[in-house]
Motif scaffolding. Structure first.
Motif: not given
Length: 231
Positions: A123-142
Motif C-alpha cells: 500500500a505504501t509503494a502504491m502511494g498510500y499515505r499513513p491515514a489513507r493506508r490505515y482507513f483504507g487497508v489496515e482497518l478493513p482487514l482488522a
C-alpha cells in the motif's frame, strides 16, 4: 396468584405495554449509542498505536484499568467530572462508551499488528499515505476481529444498562427494581425476557453487518467437478 396469571394481568394493561415500549427504547439508546462512541475511541487508539508503536502497551494497560472500575461507581463519579446531574442519562452513555472502548482497544491493537507487513508495504509503494493506508487497508482487514469484540461489547452494554436503574436511569432495569421493591415477579420476568431478546437481535444484526463489511470472507460457489461436467 400463579406467575402465569401475574404475567397475564401485568401485560394486559395498555399503560403497562406503553411503559414497556418506552423502557425498551431507552434501553436501546443507552446500550447502543455507546457502542458507536466506543468504536470511534478504539479506532483512534488503534491509529495512535500504529503511528507510535511504543504507545500500544500503555493503551492496553489503560484500557484494562478502565474496565476494572465498577460500573455503579463510574455512574456516580461521572456527574462530578462532566458537570451533569446524577439522574442524567448521559452519565450512563459516557460510562458505557468508556467500557466499550476499553473492551475494543486490545483486539483493535492485536488485529492491526497482525496485518501482514507485505500488505502495508504494498500500500505504501502504491502511494498510500499513513491515514489513507490505515482507513483504507489496515482497518478493513482488522474488521473480523473488531466485529467479534463489538459483539461482546454490545451484549455487555445491554446487561450493564440495567445497573443504571439503581441511580434512576436504566431502561429495562427499572422493571427489576420495581419488581424487587414490590415483590412482584411479573416485571422481573418480562425485563429478563426483553433483555435477552434485545441482546439476541443486536448480535444477529452485528453478524450481518460484519458480513456486509467483509465481502471477501463470503463463501463462493464451488466450481463443478470434471465428473459433473462430463455428466
Amino acid at each position: 396468584m400463579s406467575l402465569t396469571d401475574e404475567l397475564g394481568t401485568y401485560l394486559g394493561s395498555a399503560n403497562t405495554r406503553a411503559q414497556l415500549w418506552a423502557a425498551l427504547a431507552e434501553h436501546c439508546y443507552l446500550a447502543l449509542l455507546p457502542i458507536l462512541f466506543g468504536v470511534v475511541l478504539a479506532v483512534g487508539a488503534g491509529w495512535l498505536g500504529q503511528a507510535w508503536p511504543p504507545a500500544r502497551g500503555t493503551l492496553a494497560v489503560v484500557a484494562n484499568l478502565v474496565y476494572t472500575i465498577p460500573s455503579l461507581a463510574l455512574f456516580v463519579v461521572i456527574p462530578g467530572v462532566i458537570g451533569t446531574t446524577i439522574l442524567d442519562s448521559i452519565n450512563v452513555v459516557v460510562a458505557l462508551s468508556l467500557y466499550t472502548a476499553a473492551l475494543l482497544v486490545r483486539p483493535m491493537l492485536d488485529a492491526l499488528a497482525a496485518v501482514p507487513q507485505a500488505v502495508t508495504a504494498s500500500a505504501t509503494a502504491m502511494g498510500y499515505r499513513p491515514a489513507r493506508r490505515y482507513f483504507g487497508v489496515e482497518l478493513p482487514l482488522a474488521v473480523p476481529v473488531i466485529a467479534a469484540g463489538v459483539r461482546v461489547a454490545a451484549v455487555s452494554n445491554i446487561s450493564l444498562v440495567s445497573v443504571g436503574a439503581l441511580i434512576g436511569v436504566g431502561g429495562l432495569g427499572r422493571l427489576f427494581t420495581d419488581g424487587f421493591q414490590r415483590e412482584y415477579y411479573a416485571p422481573i420476568v418480562v425485563g429478563v425476557v426483553l433483555t435477552l431478546l434485545l441482546a439476541l437481535v443486536v448480535d444477529l444484526l452485528l453478524v450481518l453487518l460484519r458480513r456486509v463489511l467483509t465481502p471477501w470472507q463470503r463463501p463462493t460457489p464451488t466450481s463443478r467437478t470434471d465428473a459433473e461436467v462430463a455428466a
